[in-house]
Design an enzyme around this catalytic site. Structure first.
Site, short mmCIF file in Angstrom:
data_model
loop_
_atom_site.label_atom_id
_atom_site.label_comp_id
_atom_site.label_asym_id
_atom_site.label_seq_id
_atom_site.Cartn_x
_atom_site.Cartn_y
_atom_site.Cartn_z
N ASP A 194 0.88 -1.17 0.00
CA ASP A 194 0.00 0.00 0.00
C ASP A 194 0.91 1.22 0.00
O ASP A 194 1.53 1.53 1.02
CB ASP A 194 -0.91 0.00 1.23
CG ASP A 194 -1.91 1.15 1.24
OD1 ASP A 194 -1.68 2.12 0.49
OD2 ASP A 194 -2.90 1.08 1.97
N HIS A 195 1.02 1.90 -1.15
CA HIS A 195 2.02 2.96 -1.27
C HIS A 195 1.79 4.11 -0.31
O HIS A 195 2.69 4.89 -0.04
CB HIS A 195 2.11 3.46 -2.71
CG HIS A 195 0.92 4.24 -3.16
ND1 HIS A 195 -0.17 3.65 -3.77
CD2 HIS A 195 0.63 5.56 -3.09
CE1 HIS A 195 -1.06 4.58 -4.05
NE2 HIS A 195 -0.61 5.74 -3.66
N HIS A 257 -6.20 1.93 1.66
CA HIS A 257 -5.58 3.16 2.13
C HIS A 257 -6.22 3.69 3.41
O HIS A 257 -5.55 3.94 4.41
CB HIS A 257 -5.67 4.25 1.05
CG HIS A 257 -4.99 3.91 -0.23
ND1 HIS A 257 -3.86 3.13 -0.30
CD2 HIS A 257 -5.27 4.26 -1.51
CE1 HIS A 257 -3.48 3.02 -1.55
NE2 HIS A 257 -4.32 3.69 -2.31
#
Length: 510
Positions: A194-195, A257
């Site tokens: 998850d960036h 996110h």
């Protein structure tokens, strides 16, 4: 995490020797994020000399053509000026294998290439497989890797797989995908990325909470009134219309996110920063979030779709006119939820979350509003009311933390004014060139899964939103589009807070 030292905590840890195999290497993610992130790691002396890259995709390249393509792209997408010497180091380490992801023969060629670069660059047999491909290829790629013997860990070598989002499209599919890939991989080989968790401010949440004695004692329902999490984008769906029209804002952002941000804010102090200790506490938060009951979805969840509007003085198109979007689409481009973490620390504290496309401003933030101080002391003064303290964690575009509080305005009369104390990373520590992927890639190289999602965390995120997805599917929206591009979303989202006597941040902004 990767910035921890090897030993005494003084020096950053360099990645292990390895070959990084990028599935879908001819795509946007590779040229826009992965190669620039690897370049930044090398520029900061965090990559080992025993390192190689193998591109693996269906683009009709050979190794030389792939090198030339990446050499062109790095000058366009790097976050800093490209040093020719540093890039030459990369260029000689880049190879390419053309493939069909479902073709066993391609994986045999891949195995031969991995063996070749291992001998050439002494990568010790370690491999990091990055699946920068469409979700339909995740289980296919993992199975083929296993069948080719490429996931076997022996003689001290490691084999790890990074899987991009979306990890499933609902609870059932996420569970099925977990089950399928774990037929081949152990959980400690799987890195679900998850960036958002690569951003410094997100990582700093734990340091901010647990290293500052003034905040942790008031980080609970006794002092906090509510929490708002906003992930707003000014862009539309751009070139992702086909994917987005099947996904929507809720699926695209909330189970991954947004849930990660909630878990970082609400987690209990772990006994250490060991990966499992941190992830155990984050998982507890997700399991403690009460799913919205089907009969409460219409009251506690809001969806929206942008129509034509105005952004920065320019006209913006409606969602239904975007490329690859159905002209009668009922897909939401905005979602807002009211959630509760049902444990002792957060009892009765609402978490309001919202995410949307074509919003007024681009920002991601966590706003923690504290309870108002009693007014009795000020009732015979000119102070009309006391303002609540507000702590805001700014995640993007400007990373930092701000704290708002009241102070007396100078003069003989008791009057209060709002004061903001602002901390910006760039002001205090300088602006480090970053794509948001550097920390995550390096963590995978050193085997630190702290910032990656475990299988139970992924499924917990889907469990929370599944009732909303089910009801929205059963009752398609009739009023779309219901907010203009360039606004803060549909009026129904304002009502979500107004019913509780609260307002979104920027509520009064025109």
């Amino acid at each position: 995490m990767a910035n921890e030292a090897n030993g005494d905590g003084a020096e950053p840890q360099i990645g292990d020797p390895c070959t990084m195999v990028i599935f879908g290497a001819g795509g946007d993610l590779t040229k826009r994020k992965l190669l620039p992130a690897l370049y930044n790691l090398k520029a900061n002396n965090l990559l080992p000399n025993e390192f190689a890259i193998v591109g693996f995709s269906n683009n009709p390249f050979n190794s030389q053509q792939f090198r030339e393509s990446q050499s062109k792209d790095i000058h366009e997408f790097a976050t800093t000026k490209v040093d020719d010497g540093t890039w030459d180091w990369f260029n000689e380490r880049i190879e390419y294998v053309q493939c069909d992801f479902g073709d066993p023969a391609a994986y045999k060629r891949l195995a031969e290439m991995i063996e070749k670069v291992d001998k050439q660059y002494s990568t010790k047999g370690n491999c990091l497989f990055y699946l920068a491909v469409a979700p339909r290829f995740f289980s296919v790629a993992v199975k083929q890797l296993g069948d080719a013997g490429l996931t076997t860990e022996e003689n001290g070598r490691w084999r790890r797989v990074i899987i991009e989002k979306p990890f499933g499209h609902d609870l059932e599919s996420a569970h099925a995908l977990n089950t399928e890939i774990k037929k081949t991989l152990d959980e400690n080989q799987i890195y679900r990325i998850d960036h958002y968790l690569g951003k410094e401010t997100v990582q700093n949440l734990m340091a901010f909470r647990f290293s500052n004695g003034i905040f942790e004692p008031i980080w609970n329902s006794r002092y906090i009134d509510h929490i708002q999490i906003t992930a707003a984008e000014t862009v539309g769906v751009e070139e992702r219309g086909g994917y987005y029209d099947q996904s929507g804002a809720l699926r695209d952002m909330v189970p991954n996110h947004v849930m990660q941000l909630i878990s970082m804010v609400a987690m209990e102090p772990p006994y250490s920063f060991d990966a499992d200790a941190v992830r155990d506490e984050k998982a507890k938060v997700l399991h403690a979030i009460s799913p919205i009951k089907p009969e409460e979805v219409l009251q506690n969840a809001v969806r929206g779709q942008y129509g034509a509007g105005n952004e920065d003085g320019k006209s913006a198109p409606a969602y239904r006119t975007e490329d690859q979007v159905k002209r009668d689409s009922s897909t939401e481009t905005y979602a807002a939820l009211k959630l509760y973490v049902d444990n002792w620390r957060w009892a009765r504290v609402p978490f309001y979350v919202r995410t949307g496309k074509r919003m007024k401003h681009r920002l991601t933030e966590i706003a923690i509003q504290f309870k108002r101080a009693p007014f009795t002391l000020f009732r015979h003064t000119r102070v009309e009311n006391t303002m609540p303290n507000l702590l805001v964690v700014h995640i993007q575009p400007d990373e930092g933390i701000s704290l708002g509080f009241s102070a007396k305005i100078p003069g003989p009369i008791m009057q209060l004014g709002q004061v903001d104390m602002n901390f910006k990373y760039s002001d205090y520590f300088g602006a480090a060139p970053s794509t948001g992927y550097e920390t995550l890639i390096l963590d995978c190289m050193i085997g630190d899964p702290t910032l990656f999602q475990r299988d139970d965390m992924v499924e917990a995120g889907w469990r929370i939103v599944n009732p909303v997805l089910d009801l929205w599917k059963a009752l398609p929206a009739r009023e779309f589009p219901n907010y203009p591009a360039g606004s803060w979303g549909p009026k129904e989202a304002d009502h979500l807070l107004e019913r509780d006597g609260r307002q979104w941040r920027f509520h009064n902004e025109k």
